[in-house]
Write an enzyme that holds these catalytic residues in place. Structure first.
Site, short mmCIF file in Angstrom:
data_model
loop_
_atom_site.label_atom_id
_atom_site.label_comp_id
_atom_site.label_asym_id
_atom_site.label_seq_id
_atom_site.Cartn_x
_atom_site.Cartn_y
_atom_site.Cartn_z
N HIS A 17 35.10 38.77 28.36
CA HIS A 17 36.28 37.99 27.98
C HIS A 17 37.05 37.62 29.25
O HIS A 17 37.35 36.46 29.48
CB HIS A 17 37.16 38.80 27.02
CG HIS A 17 38.36 38.03 26.52
ND1 HIS A 17 39.06 38.40 25.41
CD2 HIS A 17 38.97 36.92 26.99
CE1 HIS A 17 40.06 37.53 25.21
NE2 HIS A 17 40.02 36.64 26.16
N GLU A 66 40.79 31.31 31.93
CA GLU A 66 40.84 32.65 32.51
C GLU A 66 41.31 32.60 33.97
O GLU A 66 42.07 33.45 34.42
CB GLU A 66 39.48 33.34 32.40
CG GLU A 66 39.11 33.73 30.98
CD GLU A 66 40.09 34.69 30.33
OE1 GLU A 66 40.42 35.73 30.95
OE2 GLU A 66 40.56 34.41 29.21
N HIS A 70 44.74 34.32 34.64
CA HIS A 70 44.55 35.66 35.22
C HIS A 70 44.03 35.64 36.66
O HIS A 70 44.45 36.44 37.47
CB HIS A 70 43.58 36.47 34.36
CG HIS A 70 44.00 36.58 32.93
ND1 HIS A 70 45.09 37.30 32.52
CD2 HIS A 70 43.47 36.02 31.80
CE1 HIS A 70 45.22 37.21 31.20
NE2 HIS A 70 44.25 36.43 30.74
#
Length: 201
Positions: A17, A66, A70
């Site tokens: 993920h 992502e 992040h």
């Protein structure tokens, strides 16, 4: 949503993920995702980190998300300070943890029978020497079992495995509930029977 997103054969193994910094203060939001920086990683990315929700061109929408959310924060660490390092290191950690291989060794595999959550937890903790965070989809109306949804491993800044425990006095609702598509994942209930499906129907 599978047909709309041409996900006709979802992977039969655990995929990635993301790699998320816990507390990220210095995120460089102007650092835009550039797929050419990870072209050497593409075949591994497609295999181990597939986007099963969006049928975007080249299927890069998930990776972009992502990175934007992040990766730009993780990049304060030297070992993750480029897109290639961030995605490459996540793939490396995934291989190192080898969740697929370990669960099979422990005899934990997709089944129509239910597992005890405590047994899954114990097996993982015994093998890795640390406690991961196991997340489930809660039982649907009229059902008694939760469904295994996501297994989160925690690392130090040196990327060594550590226990996933919320720091004392800090309950972060953002981390407790993660949206996966439209379903909501939350930390599994130790008392509920647990379903580990080969694919979610």
């Amino acid at each position: 949503q599978m047909n709309a997103n041409d996900c006709h054969d979802p992977p039969k193994y655990w995929t990635i993920h993301g790699l998320w910094p816990d507390r990220a203060e210095d995120c460089n939001r102007t650092w835009h995702f550039n797929v050419t920086e990870i072209k050497d990683l593409m075949s591994d990315m497609r295999h181990y980190w597939p986007d099963v929700l969006h049928s975007s061109l080249n299927r890069t929408q998930f990776w972009k998300h992502e990175w934007d959310k992040h990766g730009t924060c993780a990049a304060t660490l030297e070992v993750l300070n480029s897109q290639k390092k961030y995605f490459g290191k996540a793939l490396e950690l995934y291989q190192h943890v080898d969740l697929n291989g370990y669960l099979l060794k422990a005899g934990i595999k997709p089944s129509s029978l239910y597992y005890k959550m405590t047994a899954i937890k114990e097996a993982l903790t015994n093998f890795y020497g640390v406690t991961p965070k196991i997340q489930c989809l809660p039982p649907e109306e009229g059902e008694k079992a939760q469904t295994l949804g996501q297994i989160e491993f925690c690392f130090t800044k040196d990327l060594q495995l550590i226990n996933c425990t919320a720091p004392k006095g800090e309950s972060n609702p953002v981390q407790a509930h993660l949206k996966l598509g439209t379903e909501e994942l939350s930390v599994c209930d130790d008392t509920l029977p647990t379903y580990y499906p080969s694919e979610v129907q």
